[in-house]
Design a protein around this motif. Structure first.
Motif, PDB file in Angstrom:
ATOM      1  N   MET A  95      -9.579  78.532 -17.930  1.00 36.54           N
ATOM      2  CA  MET A  95     -10.675  79.036 -16.869  1.00 36.54           C
ATOM      3  C   MET A  95     -10.747  77.941 -15.473  1.00 36.54           C
ATOM      4  N   GLU A  96     -10.512  76.612 -16.041  1.00 37.27           N
ATOM      5  CA  GLU A  96     -10.408  75.599 -15.064  1.00 37.27           C
ATOM      6  C   GLU A  96      -9.216  75.576 -14.196  1.00 37.27           C
ATOM      7  N   ALA A  97      -8.031  76.170 -14.715  1.00 37.63           N
ATOM      8  CA  ALA A  97      -6.887  76.275 -13.885  1.00 37.63           C
ATOM      9  C   ALA A  97      -6.990  77.425 -12.970  1.00 37.63           C
ATOM     10  N   THR A 136      -7.215  62.251  -5.065  1.00 37.99           N
ATOM     11  CA  THR A 136      -6.414  62.312  -6.543  1.00 37.99           C
ATOM     12  C   THR A 136      -7.736  61.963  -7.594  1.00 37.99           C
ATOM     13  N   GLN A 137      -8.424  60.660  -7.221  1.00 32.56           N
ATOM     14  CA  GLN A 137      -9.462  60.375  -8.235  1.00 32.56           C
ATOM     15  C   GLN A 137     -10.536  61.512  -8.374  1.00 32.56           C
ATOM     16  N   ILE A 138     -10.940  62.085  -7.036  1.00 36.14           N
ATOM     17  CA  ILE A 138     -11.772  63.214  -7.267  1.00 36.14           C
ATOM     18  C   ILE A 138     -11.454  64.516  -7.939  1.00 36.14           C
ATOM     19  N   LYS A 139      -9.992  64.683  -7.697  1.00 39.78           N
ATOM     20  CA  LYS A 139      -9.325  65.719  -8.200  1.00 39.78           C
ATOM     21  C   LYS A 139      -9.429  65.939  -9.786  1.00 39.78           C
ATOM     22  N   THR A 140      -9.109  64.533 -10.175  1.00 37.52           N
ATOM     23  CA  THR A 140      -9.098  64.398 -11.735  1.00 37.52           C
ATOM     24  C   THR A 140     -10.347  64.681 -12.169  1.00 37.52           C
ATOM     25  N   GLU A 141     -11.406  63.884 -11.681  1.00 42.25           N
ATOM     26  CA  GLU A 141     -12.799  64.160 -12.079  1.00 42.25           C
ATOM     27  C   GLU A 141     -13.389  65.587 -11.754  1.00 42.25           C
ATOM     28  N   GLY A 142     -12.873  66.159 -10.894  1.00 41.11           N
ATOM     29  CA  GLY A 142     -13.453  67.610 -10.646  1.00 41.11           C
ATOM     30  C   GLY A 142     -12.675  68.371 -11.987  1.00 41.11           C
ATOM     31  N   ARG A 143     -11.756  68.229 -12.281  1.00 39.49           N
ATOM     32  CA  ARG A 143     -11.244  69.130 -13.172  1.00 39.49           C
ATOM     33  C   ARG A 143     -11.999  69.004 -14.675  1.00 39.49           C
ATOM     34  N   GLN A 144     -12.332  67.571 -14.951  1.00 40.98           N
ATOM     35  CA  GLN A 144     -12.984  67.328 -15.994  1.00 40.98           C
ATOM     36  C   GLN A 144     -14.176  67.825 -15.876  1.00 40.98           C
ATOM     37  N   VAL A 145     -15.237  67.738 -14.830  1.00 34.77           N
ATOM     38  CA  VAL A 145     -16.343  68.598 -14.733  1.00 34.77           C
ATOM     39  C   VAL A 145     -16.319  70.052 -15.035  1.00 34.77           C
ATOM     40  N   ALA A 146     -15.185  70.583 -14.348  1.00 35.15           N
ATOM     41  CA  ALA A 146     -14.902  71.913 -14.309  1.00 35.15           C
ATOM     42  C   ALA A 146     -15.080  72.423 -16.021  1.00 35.15           C
ATOM     43  N   GLU A 148     -16.018  70.720 -18.538  1.00 35.19           N
ATOM     44  CA  GLU A 148     -17.263  70.520 -18.957  1.00 35.19           C
ATOM     45  C   GLU A 148     -18.499  71.826 -18.630  1.00 35.19           C
ATOM     46  N   ILE A 149     -18.194  72.208 -17.624  1.00 31.95           N
ATOM     47  CA  ILE A 149     -19.140  73.494 -17.169  1.00 31.95           C
ATOM     48  C   ILE A 149     -18.850  74.728 -17.879  1.00 31.95           C
ATOM     49  N   PHE A 150     -17.478  74.859 -18.278  1.00 34.06           N
ATOM     50  CA  PHE A 150     -17.246  76.141 -18.810  1.00 34.06           C
ATOM     51  C   PHE A 150     -17.357  75.832 -20.401  1.00 34.06           C
ATOM     52  N   ASP A 151     -17.312  74.715 -21.025  1.00 37.08           N
ATOM     53  CA  ASP A 151     -17.867  74.483 -22.210  1.00 37.08           C
ATOM     54  C   ASP A 151     -19.243  74.705 -22.220  1.00 37.08           C
ATOM     55  N   ASP A 152     -20.024  74.158 -21.390  1.00 35.38           N
ATOM     56  CA  ASP A 152     -21.582  74.498 -21.541  1.00 35.38           C
ATOM     57  C   ASP A 152     -21.865  75.773 -21.443  1.00 35.38           C
ATOM     58  N   LEU A 153     -21.394  76.591 -20.584  1.00 33.95           N
ATOM     59  CA  LEU A 153     -21.495  78.038 -20.348  1.00 33.95           C
ATOM     60  C   LEU A 153     -21.123  78.828 -21.539  1.00 33.95           C
ATOM     61  N   VAL A 306     -22.626  68.679 -11.428  1.00 31.12           N
ATOM     62  CA  VAL A 306     -22.250  67.878 -10.220  1.00 31.12           C
ATOM     63  C   VAL A 306     -22.914  66.594 -10.074  1.00 31.12           C
ATOM     64  N   SER A 307     -24.270  67.103 -10.255  1.00 24.78           N
ATOM     65  CA  SER A 307     -25.145  65.802  -9.920  1.00 24.78           C
ATOM     66  C   SER A 307     -25.008  64.624 -10.943  1.00 24.78           C
ATOM     67  N   GLU A 308     -24.643  64.815 -12.145  1.00 26.96           N
ATOM     68  CA  GLU A 308     -24.269  63.498 -12.928  1.00 26.96           C
ATOM     69  C   GLU A 308     -23.148  62.939 -12.406  1.00 26.96           C
ATOM     70  N   ARG A 309     -22.114  63.573 -12.012  1.00 25.66           N
ATOM     71  CA  ARG A 309     -20.991  62.801 -11.550  1.00 25.66           C
ATOM     72  C   ARG A 309     -21.153  62.259 -10.413  1.00 25.66           C
ATOM     73  N   VAL A 310     -21.975  62.849  -9.447  1.00 19.73           N
ATOM     74  CA  VAL A 310     -22.276  62.288  -7.893  1.00 19.73           C
ATOM     75  C   VAL A 310     -22.965  60.925  -8.121  1.00 19.73           C
ATOM     76  N   ASP A 311     -23.984  60.814  -9.065  1.00 19.61           N
ATOM     77  CA  ASP A 311     -24.902  60.024  -9.125  1.00 19.61           C
ATOM     78  C   ASP A 311     -24.204  58.820  -9.806  1.00 19.61           C
ATOM     79  N   ALA A 312     -23.143  59.096 -10.660  1.00 15.79           N
ATOM     80  CA  ALA A 312     -22.175  58.026 -11.497  1.00 15.79           C
ATOM     81  C   ALA A 312     -21.036  57.303 -10.236  1.00 15.79           C
ATOM     82  N   ALA A 313     -20.955  58.300  -9.482  1.00 15.28           N
ATOM     83  CA  ALA A 313     -19.970  57.910  -8.321  1.00 15.28           C
ATOM     84  C   ALA A 313     -20.551  56.912  -7.275  1.00 15.28           C
ATOM     85  N   ARG A 314     -21.971  57.014  -7.276  1.00 15.76           N
ATOM     86  CA  ARG A 314     -22.822  56.256  -6.161  1.00 15.76           C
ATOM     87  C   ARG A 314     -22.349  54.752  -5.579  1.00 15.76           C
TER      88      ARG A 314
END
Length: 416
Positions: A95-97, A136-146, A148-153, A306-314
């Motif tokens: 799904m992330e792909a 590149t760093q944000i791309k890697t983080e974004g795919r992990q977040v995606a 995790e989102i699908f896992d939660d859903l 998204v909030s969790e990752r943005v807060d962590a990246a602050r």
């Protein structure tokens, strides 16, 4: 001689009765049962009058009770399919792909917009290599977040996929035509059999009527026998559709099983095909989870991740921008990112629908479940449209037999 002439006429009358009566009743039996089957589905709207609030007329059995039958179908679907079962067929990584290519294209623009929102001019001052490293760093983080989102859903699929409500909505109200088409397709052979039985049993009624008249020479026996046989034959026709549940041998000569239970595999295939084609389609499932309460719930899950990752990246963001980031700025960043992700869904909807169709295989899933369903439960798929009003079909048979018998008796009297 007068006596001989009378004898010839009487013999001729009897011959006419023996030949014509069964043929006439066969034809009328066929037409009447055809009309009775039509009355199950038509007309869609009430036709008649309603003096003093009392309806005098007719509306098809199915359209008049569409909500009840739609609820039955929804219950059947809910009994064989669960949201969790569908969700388990989807791979979060796959799904992330589906989103990856689109988000990879959008990511440089999103990162630049975020940087400009927090510290105008900072992004353009960064070296290209540094920009690429951040992307590149944000791309890697974004795919992990995606993922995790699908896992939660998947874990809250029961909250997102109200399959019974979806089926009910798609078969009731303005969608009653779809409900009619569903029953006509899955029960087509049984409905045609009822019409054919009307012809055959009409012929049987005619034989009994002609025989009773030729033996007893009493015209009133024709409507009496016709009414009794008409009731019995239409009752028998309905029984032969659904009974016996299992093959049964009669008199050691004939083995018979009700048409509907004997066609369980074929009907299960048709039901699954129609469900996949018109009801639980990828487009309908996507609409279900992106609109209303389900859509709001998904947006909450996405915003939380998204909030969790943005807060962590602050801290890293503050280091790159060389400025202190306020809570209000972070909130704006979160909403912008979620908005961009949401906007991408319609653009890749064809790819999502194709993936859902391939993975869910709704038709095959419904078919396999219905094939394995106990036959008594399985017959509810069609029996419901007859059960409450099958007395109408039986009464029509009785009225047909009696009415035709009366006309035939009067005709014979007028000739004889």
């Amino acid at each position: 001689m007068p006596g001989e002439t009378c004898t010839v006429i009487t013999a001729t009358n009897i011959a006419v009765v023996l030949v014509a009566v069964p043929l006439v009743t066969a034809f009328i039996g066929y037409i009447t049962n055809w009309a009775a089957v039509r009355m199950i589905f038509s007309p869609e709207e009430f036709v008649g009058v309603a003096p003093f609030g009392v309806k005098i007329g007719w509306q098809g059995v199915l359209p008049s009770k569409a909500d009840t039958f739609a609820a039955d179908v929804a219950g059947n679907v809910g009994a064989v399919l669960s949201p969790a079962e569908l969700a388990e067929r989807l791979d979060p990584a796959e799904m992330e792909a589906l989103f990856a290519d689109r988000l990879d294209t959008e990511l440089p623009v999103i990162v630049r917009d975020v940087a400009e929102m927090l510290a105008p001019g900072t992004w353009d001052q960064m070296a290209p290599d540094a920009q690429q490293m951040v992307i590149t760093q944000i791309k890697t983080e974004g795919r992990q977040v995606a993922q995790e989102i699908f896992d939660d859903l998947q874990g809250i699929s029961h909250e997102l996929l109200d399959l019974e409500q979806l089926v009910f909505d798609l078969l009731s109200g303005p969608n009653v035509k779809r409900l009619v088409r569903l029953f006509q397709e899955i029960g087509g052979k049984e409905l045609k059999a009822i019409v054919r039985f009307g012809g055959w049993f009409g012929f049987v009624i005619g034989c009994f009527q002609a025989l009773s008249f030729s033996i007893f020479d009493q015209w009133w026996l024709m409507p009496l026998v016709g009414g009794i046989v008409g009731l019995g034959t239409n009752w028998l026709a309905l029984q032969m559709i659904f009974r016996p549940i299992e093959p049964k041998r009669y008199a050691g000569l004939v083995t018979y099983q009700g048409m509907f239970p004997s066609r369980q595999g074929e009907i299960a295939h048709d039901y699954g095909r129609i469900t996949a084609r018109e009801i639980l389609t990828p487009a309908n499932l996507l609409r279900l989870v992106t609109e209303g309460e389900a859509g709001t719930r998904i947006a909450q899950v996405v915003l939380t991740k998204v909030s969790e990752r943005v807060d962590a990246a602050r801290p890293m963001v503050e280091m790159l921008t060389q400025t202190e980031v306020t809570d209000a700025q972070l909130a704006s960043v979160k909403m912008m990112v979620v908005g961009r992700v949401t906007e991408s869904v319609p653009e890749i909807q064809p790819e999502i629908e194709a993936y859902l169709e391939k993975q869910l295989q709704v038709g095959e899933l419904v078919e396999s479940k219905l094939r394995a369903m106990p036959k008594l439960e399985f017959e509810r798929l069609l029996r419901g449209i007859f059960e409450q009003d099958e007395w109408i079909l039986i009464a029509i048979g009785g009225a047909l037999g009696a009415g035709v018998g009366l006309l035939q008796g009067l005709a014979v009297l007028s000739v004889g």
